[in-house]
Design a protein around this motif. Structure first.
Motif, PDB file in Angstrom:
ATOM      1  N   PRO A  11       0.849  -1.200   0.000  1.00  0.00           N
ATOM      2  CA  PRO A  11       0.000   0.000   0.000  1.00  0.00           C
ATOM      3  C   PRO A  11       0.885   1.251   0.000  1.00  0.00           C
ATOM      4  O   PRO A  11       1.672   1.444   0.915  1.00  0.00           O
ATOM      5  CB  PRO A  11      -0.785  -0.110   1.312  1.00  0.00           C
ATOM      6  N   VAL A  12       0.771   2.041  -1.028  1.00  0.00           N
ATOM      7  CA  VAL A  12       1.596   3.256  -1.119  1.00  0.00           C
ATOM      8  C   VAL A  12       0.713   4.466  -1.441  1.00  0.00           C
ATOM      9  O   VAL A  12       1.140   5.410  -2.094  1.00  0.00           O
ATOM     10  CB  VAL A  12       2.733   3.105  -2.163  1.00  0.00           C
ATOM     11  N   GLY A  14      -0.879   6.409   0.885  1.00  0.00           N
ATOM     12  CA  GLY A  14      -1.043   7.385   1.969  1.00  0.00           C
ATOM     13  C   GLY A  14      -0.557   8.765   1.553  1.00  0.00           C
ATOM     14  O   GLY A  14       0.158   8.924   0.564  1.00  0.00           O
ATOM     15  N   LEU A  15      -0.940   9.774   2.331  1.00  0.00           N
ATOM     16  CA  LEU A  15      -0.565  11.154   1.977  1.00  0.00           C
ATOM     17  C   LEU A  15       0.827  11.520   2.469  1.00  0.00           C
ATOM     18  O   LEU A  15       1.447  12.447   1.954  1.00  0.00           O
ATOM     19  CB  LEU A  15      -1.592  12.139   2.559  1.00  0.00           C
ATOM     20  N   THR A  17       1.773  12.998   5.223  1.00  0.00           N
ATOM     21  CA  THR A  17       1.772  14.410   5.644  1.00  0.00           C
ATOM     22  C   THR A  17       2.900  14.736   6.622  1.00  0.00           C
ATOM     23  O   THR A  17       3.335  15.878   6.700  1.00  0.00           O
ATOM     24  CB  THR A  17       0.431  14.790   6.310  1.00  0.00           C
ATOM     25  N   ARG A  18       3.385  13.705   7.354  1.00  0.00           N
ATOM     26  CA  ARG A  18       4.449  13.988   8.328  1.00  0.00           C
ATOM     27  C   ARG A  18       5.771  14.311   7.642  1.00  0.00           C
ATOM     28  O   ARG A  18       6.697  14.752   8.280  1.00  0.00           O
ATOM     29  CB  ARG A  18       4.621  12.789   9.279  1.00  0.00           C
ATOM     30  N   LYS A  28       5.939   8.984  -0.029  1.00  0.00           N
ATOM     31  CA  LYS A  28       6.977   8.862   1.017  1.00  0.00           C
ATOM     32  C   LYS A  28       7.768   7.570   0.855  1.00  0.00           C
ATOM     33  O   LYS A  28       8.912   7.476   1.287  1.00  0.00           O
ATOM     34  CB  LYS A  28       6.373   8.987   2.407  1.00  0.00           C
ATOM     35  N   GLN A 106      -5.881   3.716  -5.477  1.00  0.00           N
ATOM     36  CA  GLN A 106      -6.839   3.783  -4.372  1.00  0.00           C
ATOM     37  C   GLN A 106      -7.859   4.911  -4.569  1.00  0.00           C
ATOM     38  O   GLN A 106      -8.921   4.900  -3.957  1.00  0.00           O
ATOM     39  CB  GLN A 106      -6.084   3.960  -3.048  1.00  0.00           C
ATOM     40  N   PRO A 109      -7.777   8.264  -0.345  1.00  0.00           N
ATOM     41  CA  PRO A 109      -7.049   7.591   0.740  1.00  0.00           C
ATOM     42  C   PRO A 109      -7.924   7.417   1.986  1.00  0.00           C
ATOM     43  O   PRO A 109      -7.856   8.199   2.921  1.00  0.00           O
ATOM     44  CB  PRO A 109      -5.856   8.522   1.010  1.00  0.00           C
ATOM     45  N   LEU A 110      -8.739   6.349   1.988  1.00  0.00           N
ATOM     46  CA  LEU A 110      -9.679   6.142   3.096  1.00  0.00           C
ATOM     47  C   LEU A 110      -9.090   5.310   4.228  1.00  0.00           C
ATOM     48  O   LEU A 110      -9.796   4.937   5.149  1.00  0.00           O
ATOM     49  CB  LEU A 110     -10.953   5.468   2.578  1.00  0.00           C
ATOM     50  N   GLY A 111      -7.802   4.992   4.119  1.00  0.00           N
ATOM     51  CA  GLY A 111      -7.165   4.226   5.192  1.00  0.00           C
ATOM     52  C   GLY A 111      -6.500   2.962   4.664  1.00  0.00           C
ATOM     53  O   GLY A 111      -6.744   2.542   3.526  1.00  0.00           O
ATOM     54  N   LEU A 132       4.225  -2.852   4.534  1.00  0.00           N
ATOM     55  CA  LEU A 132       4.233  -1.386   4.584  1.00  0.00           C
ATOM     56  C   LEU A 132       5.684  -0.938   4.503  1.00  0.00           C
ATOM     57  O   LEU A 132       6.479  -1.214   5.412  1.00  0.00           O
ATOM     58  CB  LEU A 132       3.596  -0.876   5.872  1.00  0.00           C
ATOM     59  N   ASP A 134       7.091   1.809   4.857  1.00  0.00           N
ATOM     60  CA  ASP A 134       7.631   2.760   5.840  1.00  0.00           C
ATOM     61  C   ASP A 134       8.019   2.072   7.150  1.00  0.00           C
ATOM     62  O   ASP A 134       8.638   2.691   8.005  1.00  0.00           O
ATOM     63  CB  ASP A 134       6.712   3.976   6.058  1.00  0.00           C
TER      64      ASP A 134
HETATM   65  P1  UTP Z   1       0.220   6.066   7.601  1.00  0.00           P
HETATM   66  O1  UTP Z   1      -0.658   5.818   8.758  1.00  0.00           O
HETATM   67  O2  UTP Z   1       1.671   6.234   7.876  1.00  0.00           O
HETATM   68  O3  UTP Z   1      -0.367   7.321   6.834  1.00  0.00           O
HETATM   69  O4  UTP Z   1       0.031   4.874   6.568  1.00  0.00           O
HETATM   70  P2  UTP Z   1       0.260   8.188   5.675  1.00  0.00           P
HETATM   71  O5  UTP Z   1      -0.837   8.949   5.037  1.00  0.00           O
HETATM   72  O6  UTP Z   1       1.070   7.340   4.740  1.00  0.00           O
HETATM   73  O7  UTP Z   1       1.282   9.175   6.401  1.00  0.00           O
HETATM   74  P3  UTP Z   1       1.036  10.449   7.360  1.00  0.00           P
HETATM   75  O8  UTP Z   1       0.531   9.898   8.662  1.00  0.00           O
HETATM   76  O9  UTP Z   1       0.072  11.387   6.692  1.00  0.00           O
HETATM   77  O10 UTP Z   1       2.404  11.065   7.482  1.00  0.00           O
HETATM   78  C1  UTP Z   1       0.595   3.581   6.768  1.00  0.00           C
HETATM   79  C2  UTP Z   1       0.718   2.877   5.433  1.00  0.00           C
HETATM   80  O11 UTP Z   1      -0.549   2.727   4.811  1.00  0.00           O
HETATM   81  C3  UTP Z   1      -0.562   3.313   3.524  1.00  0.00           C
HETATM   82  C4  UTP Z   1       0.588   4.314   3.525  1.00  0.00           C
HETATM   83  O12 UTP Z   1       1.053   4.540   2.205  1.00  0.00           O
HETATM   84  C5  UTP Z   1       1.590   3.630   4.432  1.00  0.00           C
HETATM   85  O13 UTP Z   1       2.335   2.647   3.706  1.00  0.00           O
HETATM   86  N1  UTP Z   1      -1.874   3.948   3.315  1.00  0.00           N
HETATM   87  C6  UTP Z   1      -2.443   4.686   4.307  1.00  0.00           C
HETATM   88  C7  UTP Z   1      -2.507   3.796   2.107  1.00  0.00           C
HETATM   89  O14 UTP Z   1      -1.991   3.133   1.177  1.00  0.00           O
HETATM   90  N2  UTP Z   1      -3.729   4.380   1.934  1.00  0.00           N
HETATM   91  C8  UTP Z   1      -4.335   5.107   2.900  1.00  0.00           C
HETATM   92  O15 UTP Z   1      -5.480   5.598   2.685  1.00  0.00           O
HETATM   93  C9  UTP Z   1      -3.671   5.271   4.120  1.00  0.00           C
END
Ligand code: UTP
Length: 290
Positions: A11-12, A14-15, A17-18, A28, A106, A109-111, A132, A134
């Motif tokens: 899963p890649v 996510g936003l 944001t950190r 990221k 996706q 990004p619903l989680g 994951l 990260d």
């Molecule tokens: P995180 O909880 O670290 O969220 O996601 P994030 O959006 O990547 O980062 P921050 O918190 O805004 O900095 C954990 C993993 O789940 C993926 C992310 O890419 C990461 O590998 N993920 C998360 C998704 O693929 N989709 C999502 O909607 C949320």
């Protein structure tokens, strides 16, 4: 016979944001630890565990990841002209074969749970891995290979777990443990980000999973949970109530939370210190700071 784990989801979407502004135009998972992007470490770990199909669930700015797992003809031609064959191997040798990589988007990004669910048609009806990128793990035997070995014996579901400080349970999915032999735990429940006062243990799931395809049915109906996101952990809770085994593995190795700035810096130091070509120079620099 236990079904072999052939497919993995990355899963890649996510936003990140950190890590803004670094992640404004780049996922990221493309951030490098020393000289390699996080996603490449994850793919190499999957390869070492026998994975044959690599499924990326992407979001915006996916092109950097697609390009990274493709030939760069200009670069290769230039390196060839300069006689840098070792470097050509460095940019190609780990690349999955044509047809082994699939991408799905996706869209919203619903989680994490939603991201995994987006890959359901590409997985079909077989157990699979989720990595994951990260969560970066430094280990003699790659973490997913350790888990595949456990799965071969136990079948069912296997998650990688580690002890965390009790005050940090509200950052993780935390296990409610039924049995524990010191390495492998059997599980009777899991809670997403519990308050330390009510956490059932301090044994937390990190970003490596081997899951049965039933998880997709649960993901389809669980709805939003903690943080208003569709949480993979909530679907795991349903899996645990099902009829297949569910184990947590205390893996051997060190995990770095590269979704967090301090964890990311720590990973860079640890991975550089583990590199014979960098360790002496870095030690000198670190000694200077200390
Ligand atoms: P995180 O909880 O670290 O969220 O996601 P994030 O959006 O990547 O980062 P921050 O918190 O805004 O900095 C954990 C993993 O789940 C993926 C992310 O890419 C990461 O590998 N993920 C998360 C998704 O693929 N989709 C999502 O909607 C949320």
């Amino acid at each position: 016979m236990v079904q072999r784990i052939r497919k993995a989801i990355f899963p890649v979407g996510g936003l990140g944001t950190r890590f803004l502004p670094a992640t404004k135009a780049m996922p990221k998972e493309m951030l490098p630890v020393v000289d390699k992007p996080l996603i490449q470490y994850a793919v190499e770990e999957a390869q070492a565990a026998g994975i044959e199909e690599f499924i990326f669930v992407t979001g915006r700015s996916k092109t950097a990841i697609e390009d990274h797992f493709d030939h760069s003809y200009e670069l290769e031609t230039t390196l060839r002209e300069r006689g840098k064959d070792a470097q050509i191997a460095m940019v190609n040798s780990w690349m999955p074969q044509p047809g082994q990589i699939a991408y799905t988007r996706q869209q919203v990004p619903l989680g994490l749970g939603h991201a995994v669910w987006c890959a359901r048609n590409l997985i079909g009806d077989e157990p699979f891995a989720v990595l994951l990128a990260d969560d970066l793990i430094l280990a003699d035997i790659p973490c997913l290979a350790q888990m595949v070995e456990v799965h071969r014996k136990t079948a069912g579901n296997v998650v990688a777990v580690m002890e965390v400080q009790r005050e940090h349970t509200n950052r993780y999915g935390v296990l409610d443990v039924e049995g524990d032999d010191g390495r492998l735990v059997s599980v009777k429940g899991v809670v997403e980000k519990p308050d330390p006062a009510v956490a059932p243990s301090n044994l937390s799931i990190i970003g490596r999973y081997i899951l049965q395809p039933e998880v997709f049915d649960h993901l389809a109906h669980i709805g939003r949970g903690a943080g208003n996101e569709i949480q993979l952990t909530d679907a795991l809770a349903e899996l645990i109530r099902g009829n297949k085994p569910f184990h947590g593995l205390r893996f051997s190795g060190t995990r770095f939370d590269c979704g967090d700035k301090v964890g990311f810096l720590q990973a860079n130091i640890a991975f550089a210190l583990a590199r014979p070509d960098l360790t002496d120079a870095l030690r000198k620099i670190l000694n200077g700071y200390c």
